[in-house]
Structures are given as C-alpha cells and as structure tokens.
Motif scaffolding. Sequence first.
Motif, PDB file in Angstrom:
ATOM      1  N   PRO A   1      44.412  38.747  39.015  1.00 35.41           N
ATOM      2  CA  PRO A   1      43.619  39.981  39.068  1.00 35.41           C
ATOM      3  C   PRO A   1      44.406  41.141  38.471  1.00 35.41           C
ATOM      4  CG  PRO A   1      43.642  38.855  41.201  1.00 35.41           C
ATOM      5  CD  PRO A   1      44.685  38.196  40.361  1.00 35.41           C
ATOM      6  N   PRO A   2      43.712  42.151  37.948  1.00 36.74           N
ATOM      7  CA  PRO A   2      44.408  43.276  37.303  1.00 36.74           C
ATOM      8  C   PRO A   2      45.468  43.935  38.169  1.00 36.74           C
ATOM      9  CG  PRO A   2      42.067  43.376  36.852  1.00 36.74           C
ATOM     10  CD  PRO A   2      42.255  42.278  37.844  1.00 36.74           C
TER      11      PRO A   2
ATOM     12  N   ALA B   1      38.933  49.082  33.582  1.00 42.16           N
ATOM     13  CA  ALA B   1      37.552  48.789  33.980  1.00 42.16           C
ATOM     14  C   ALA B   1      37.107  47.407  33.526  1.00 42.16           C
ATOM     15  CB  ALA B   1      36.611  49.849  33.413  1.00 42.16           C
ATOM     16  N   HIS B   2      37.741  46.905  32.479  1.00 51.35           N
ATOM     17  CA  HIS B   2      37.409  45.568  31.988  1.00 51.35           C
ATOM     18  C   HIS B   2      38.570  44.598  32.143  1.00 51.35           C
ATOM     19  CE1 HIS B   2      34.235  47.974  30.043  1.00 51.35           C
ATOM     20  NE2 HIS B   2      33.535  46.865  30.110  1.00 51.35           N
ATOM     21  N   GLY B   3      39.515  44.972  33.016  1.00 50.34           N
ATOM     22  CA  GLY B   3      40.574  44.038  33.361  1.00 50.34           C
ATOM     23  C   GLY B   3      41.728  43.975  32.400  1.00 50.34           C
TER      24      GLY B   3
ATOM     25  N   VAL C   1      51.658  44.280  24.516  1.00 45.49           N
ATOM     26  CA  VAL C   1      50.870  43.058  24.654  1.00 45.49           C
ATOM     27  C   VAL C   1      49.724  43.348  25.614  1.00 45.49           C
ATOM     28  CG1 VAL C   1      50.857  40.633  25.386  1.00 45.49           C
ATOM     29  CG2 VAL C   1      52.901  41.590  24.270  1.00 45.49           C
ATOM     30  N   GLU C   2      48.497  43.104  25.173  1.00 50.37           N
ATOM     31  CA  GLU C   2      47.345  43.311  26.060  1.00 50.37           C
ATOM     32  C   GLU C   2      47.168  42.090  26.959  1.00 50.37           C
ATOM     33  OE1 GLU C   2      43.713  44.485  24.256  1.00 50.37           O
ATOM     34  OE2 GLU C   2      44.417  46.526  23.853  1.00 50.37           O
ATOM     35  N   VAL C   3      47.092  42.357  28.253  1.00 50.50           N
ATOM     36  CA  VAL C   3      46.916  41.300  29.245  1.00 50.50           C
ATOM     37  C   VAL C   3      45.569  41.519  29.916  1.00 50.50           C
ATOM     38  CG1 VAL C   3      47.863  40.201  31.309  1.00 50.50           C
ATOM     39  CG2 VAL C   3      49.416  41.261  29.623  1.00 50.50           C
ATOM     40  N   THR C   4      44.676  40.548  29.798  1.00 50.47           N
ATOM     41  CA  THR C   4      43.320  40.719  30.316  1.00 50.47           C
ATOM     42  C   THR C   4      42.973  39.586  31.271  1.00 50.47           C
ATOM     43  OG1 THR C   4      42.627  41.801  28.267  1.00 50.47           O
ATOM     44  CG2 THR C   4      40.882  40.978  29.712  1.00 50.47           C
ATOM     45  N   THR C   5      42.466  39.964  32.431  1.00 55.40           N
ATOM     46  CA  THR C   5      42.045  38.987  33.425  1.00 55.40           C
ATOM     47  C   THR C   5      40.806  38.236  32.938  1.00 55.40           C
ATOM     48  OG1 THR C   5      42.929  40.365  35.202  1.00 55.40           O
ATOM     49  CG2 THR C   5      41.283  38.714  35.820  1.00 55.40           C
ATOM     50  N   LEU C   6      40.771  36.926  33.195  1.00 56.14           N
ATOM     51  CA  LEU C   6      39.594  36.128  32.819  1.00 56.14           C
ATOM     52  C   LEU C   6      38.341  36.774  33.398  1.00 56.14           C
ATOM     53  CD1 LEU C   6      40.768  32.424  33.397  1.00 56.14           C
ATOM     54  CD2 LEU C   6      41.252  33.970  31.495  1.00 56.14           C
ATOM     55  N   ARG C   7      37.259  36.766  32.617  1.00 55.49           N
ATOM     56  CA  ARG C   7      36.050  37.449  33.053  1.00 55.49           C
ATOM     57  C   ARG C   7      34.809  36.785  32.491  1.00 55.49           C
ATOM     58  NH1 ARG C   7      37.271  42.908  29.434  1.00 55.49           N
ATOM     59  NH2 ARG C   7      36.979  41.939  27.408  1.00 55.49           N
ATOM     60  N   ARG C   8      33.701  37.160  33.070  1.00 54.03           N
ATOM     61  CA  ARG C   8      32.401  36.733  32.555  1.00 54.03           C
ATOM     62  C   ARG C   8      31.485  37.949  32.548  1.00 54.03           C
ATOM     63  NH1 ARG C   8      28.942  36.158  36.963  1.00 54.03           N
ATOM     64  NH2 ARG C   8      30.016  36.048  38.985  1.00 54.03           N
ATOM     65  N   ASP C   9      30.520  37.932  31.659  1.00 51.42           N
ATOM     66  CA  ASP C   9      29.563  39.032  31.599  1.00 51.42           C
ATOM     67  C   ASP C   9      28.478  38.827  32.652  1.00 51.42           C
ATOM     68  OD1 ASP C   9      30.903  40.163  29.499  1.00 51.42           O
ATOM     69  OD2 ASP C   9      29.649  39.256  27.957  1.00 51.42           O
ATOM     70  N   VAL C  10      28.218  39.878  33.429  1.00 50.21           N
ATOM     71  CA  VAL C  10      27.140  39.836  34.417  1.00 50.21           C
ATOM     72  C   VAL C  10      25.854  40.346  33.782  1.00 50.21           C
ATOM     73  CG1 VAL C  10      26.336  40.686  36.652  1.00 50.21           C
ATOM     74  CG2 VAL C  10      28.767  40.129  36.314  1.00 50.21           C
TER      75      VAL C  10
ATOM     76  N   GLY D   1      23.808  45.247  24.873  1.00 54.04           N
ATOM     77  CA  GLY D   1      24.042  45.292  23.438  1.00 54.04           C
ATOM     78  C   GLY D   1      25.148  46.232  23.032  1.00 54.04           C
ATOM     79  N   ARG D   2      25.559  47.090  23.967  1.00 56.11           N
ATOM     80  CA  ARG D   2      26.642  48.029  23.686  1.00 56.11           C
ATOM     81  C   ARG D   2      27.745  47.947  24.735  1.00 56.11           C
ATOM     82  NH1 ARG D   2      23.661  53.648  23.393  1.00 56.11           N
ATOM     83  NH2 ARG D   2      22.646  52.690  25.199  1.00 56.11           N
ATOM     84  N   HIS D   3      27.348  47.785  26.004  1.00 54.85           N
ATOM     85  CA  HIS D   3      28.300  47.746  27.105  1.00 54.85           C
ATOM     86  C   HIS D   3      28.003  46.525  27.977  1.00 54.85           C
ATOM     87  CE1 HIS D   3      29.135  51.839  25.877  1.00 54.85           C
ATOM     88  NE2 HIS D   3      27.857  52.145  26.055  1.00 54.85           N
ATOM     89  N   ALA D   4      29.028  46.087  28.695  1.00 54.11           N
ATOM     90  CA  ALA D   4      28.857  44.934  29.580  1.00 54.11           C
ATOM     91  C   ALA D   4      29.393  45.262  30.968  1.00 54.11           C
ATOM     92  CB  ALA D   4      29.585  43.720  29.017  1.00 54.11           C
ATOM     93  N   ILE D   5      28.693  44.770  31.972  1.00 51.67           N
ATOM     94  CA  ILE D   5      29.227  44.772  33.333  1.00 51.67           C
ATOM     95  C   ILE D   5      29.818  43.384  33.548  1.00 51.67           C
ATOM     96  CG2 ILE D   5      28.667  44.892  35.785  1.00 51.67           C
ATOM     97  CD1 ILE D   5      26.402  46.809  35.064  1.00 51.67           C
ATOM     98  N   ILE D   6      31.087  43.350  33.939  1.00 45.94           N
ATOM     99  CA  ILE D   6      31.787  42.072  34.006  1.00 45.94           C
ATOM    100  C   ILE D   6      32.176  41.732  35.439  1.00 45.94           C
ATOM    101  CG2 ILE D   6      32.642  42.267  31.653  1.00 45.94           C
ATOM    102  CD1 ILE D   6      35.188  42.772  34.333  1.00 45.94           C
ATOM    103  N   ALA D   7      32.473  40.464  35.638  1.00 47.63           N
ATOM    104  CA  ALA D   7      33.039  39.988  36.899  1.00 47.63           C
ATOM    105  C   ALA D   7      34.227  39.110  36.558  1.00 47.63           C
ATOM    106  CB  ALA D   7      32.006  39.203  37.698  1.00 47.63           C
ATOM    107  N   TYR D   8      35.240  39.131  37.395  1.00 43.19           N
ATOM    108  CA  TYR D   8      36.424  38.333  37.122  1.00 43.19           C
ATOM    109  C   TYR D   8      36.192  36.884  37.535  1.00 43.19           C
ATOM    110  CZ  TYR D   8      38.487  42.911  36.535  1.00 43.19           C
ATOM    111  OH  TYR D   8      38.748  44.191  36.115  1.00 43.19           O
TER     112      TYR D   8
END
Length: 392
Positions: free
Chosen positions: A56-57, A77-79, A90-99, A103-110
């Motif tokens: 997690p972030p 906000a996007h992990g 180095v960009e480190v991003t938590t695994l996520r999926r789009d909820v 078309g422009r923005h996404a609400i995500i869940a880890y």
Amino acid sequence: MVLILPGAAWRNREGLEALATVLGAAEGESRFVGGAVRDTLLGIEVADVDIATRLPPQEVIERLQDARIKAVPTGLAHGTITAVTAGGPVEVTTLRRDVTTDGRHAIIAYTDDWREDAARRDFTMNALYADPATGEIFDYFGGLDDLSARRVRFIGDPLQRIAEDHLRILRFFRFHARFGSTIDDAGLDACVVRANDLMALSRERVASEALKLLVAANAVPVVTLMVNRGIFRAVLPEIDAAGAARLARLAERESAAGIAPDPIRRLAMTIAPVAAEAVGARLKLSNTDRKRLIAATAGPGTEGPQALAYRAGVAGAVDRLLVAGEDVSAIKDWTPPAFPFSGGALVERGLRKGPDVAAMLRQVETRWIAEGFPDAARVGRIADEMVAHALS
C-alpha cells in the motif's frame, strides 16, 4: 519457458538495487514494469524506471523513510510515490484496478493481483513486468508476441480501453509511430470509431501526445494514416493531407541536413501558416513555443543564413531555413558572435546622446552583419565612417 530480462545499464543505477530490496522484491512484492522492460527487450536506451508493488502507498512511504530514501507523494491519489535515489527518481505505484472511468479520469482501488493491475493498462507491450532480482519476465496478455511483431495492441476490447481513457487514441498512433511495423486492425478501427472522443480531453493532453507523435521514427506514414482515417478532425483539423505531404518533405530535409526532428518545427510545417496562432493558443503552448510556431514559416530572409541566425537565434533560423527548403550547413554548428560595439563608443566619437545614438548603433550593427561579422577593429572603422558622415 521463462524469459529473462537482458542486462542493461539502467539496472546498475546507483541505489536501484537497494530500493528494490526495501520494497520487498525478493519476497515478490515489487517488480519493474512498463517502458523500462519494453525498451530493454527492444534494445532501446531506458530513460525512466517504474516499479509496481503490492505494498500500500503508506507502507511504501514508511519503508522508504526508514531506509532514508526520500519519498515524494507525486501521485498519491493514484498510489504513486516517487523514490529519489542517487541514480535518479523512480516512480513506485501500488497495484490497482479501475473502479469507474469517464474517459479522462479514473477512480481506482488497490489490489494485490498482478494480472488485475496489468489488465487496466493500455497496450500489451506496456504490461510487461520483470523481477528485479532474477530478471524473470511476467506477461499476462501476449505482450512479448506483440513486441516481437512490432504490433501495438490494446489489452482486451479496444473500444472499452478507449472509453476508459480517450487519450489512448493518440497514444495508439504514437506508439505505432515509435515501435510499430504491423498495424493492429482492431485497434485502428476502434480509434476511427471513437475519434470524436478526443474533444473531451484537455488541450494540454492532446498537445503533449501530438508533439511526441510528430517526432517519432515513423511519424510521416502514421500522420498520413491518421489524416486519411479522420483522427485529427475533432481536435486538429488544420492537419490535412497537404500538411502530411509537407511533413514528409521536412523530414527528408532534416535527415539530409543531420538535424534532429523538432516537434514545434514539424507542427509548423504540418499546418498552414495562417493557422499557427490559433493552433498554438488552442493547444495552450508556452509563449515561447507559440512565437516559434508562428515564426517558423516566416521565410529565410534576405541577409543570408548567418545573419538570420544572429537576429532570430540559431534554433529559429534552422526552423525557418528547413521549412523554406534552404541550406542550413552555414549555421548548423555556428555560434553567433556578440556585437563588439556600444552606444558609448559612438558618443565618444562625437555623436550627441539621445535617440540618434540608438539609430546609429543599429546602422553600424547592420553593416557589421552585412560584412560577415568582422572584428572590433573593423567595426570601429565602420563607426568612424558613419559618424563622420552624420556630423558633416
């Protein structure tokens, strides 16, 4: 068969191995992902390194802080956390999926599912992961085959991928212009059908992708394809068949002159001169780039290439000469000299202070330019002649 990531210079960047250890790579918690993996497989120099992680972030931040690695919450906000190592960020991003997406923005869940994280990415070649320790590559959607075929292919249903993020239309063509040799028909058809979706994007995002596209290795045929299939019509209707043909000529001139392609120069060549101001404003280019876009089609002038470079700067002169189809060899590796004279030197020669000094200085400078930028001694003699004439 297990495929191992080839060795590459970026993997030896200072601090990268330590970062991977801190993020639990040995325990399977973190992997390299995206462009670094793709470009290494293609034998291309890697610029940016990204890490995907199950952590997690907040845990990423805590681990970095405990290891005395600077953590910058660049996209919290996007992990995404940027780890600042001695070898670079180095960009480190938590695994996520789009909820949900619009078309422009996404609400995500880890998530902790690697395949689920891969499924939300745009193209199969961008959804390749590699174990930092062993180099083992993980491919969930046939990205390796597509990379081998130089085929840019959406993950899953192209229409759904585009509905999630409309910018993927332009990215499809940009990646094809950079990496592709075989066009994916399903992806192309989906982009054509949904081309009007580009109108919903911010013009800054459109500009960023379009400018990158214009300097890609195969920009000319891809721009021609986009024009023929109506992709630009919604956001850049100024780019038409005539513009694509002009772009082809400019690309040939750049190659012949050994000049690197430039996005602003290429955009100027691709649109009609009368459209430059409107296009620059619509794409919200910087003031510097807007001025350069407008000036690029102003012609080569009448004083010669070096005079043009002195007055407009070398970059501006190269733009104008290449766009006009003129020779740039005289300024390619030339640095304009500084004018070795001043208004004070004119006053010393008897000219009265005031507007006459500035006018005379411009005349001396013009003569100096016309004579091919002679030394200070010659400029002094030029000034002597001109002041004597003015005072007679």
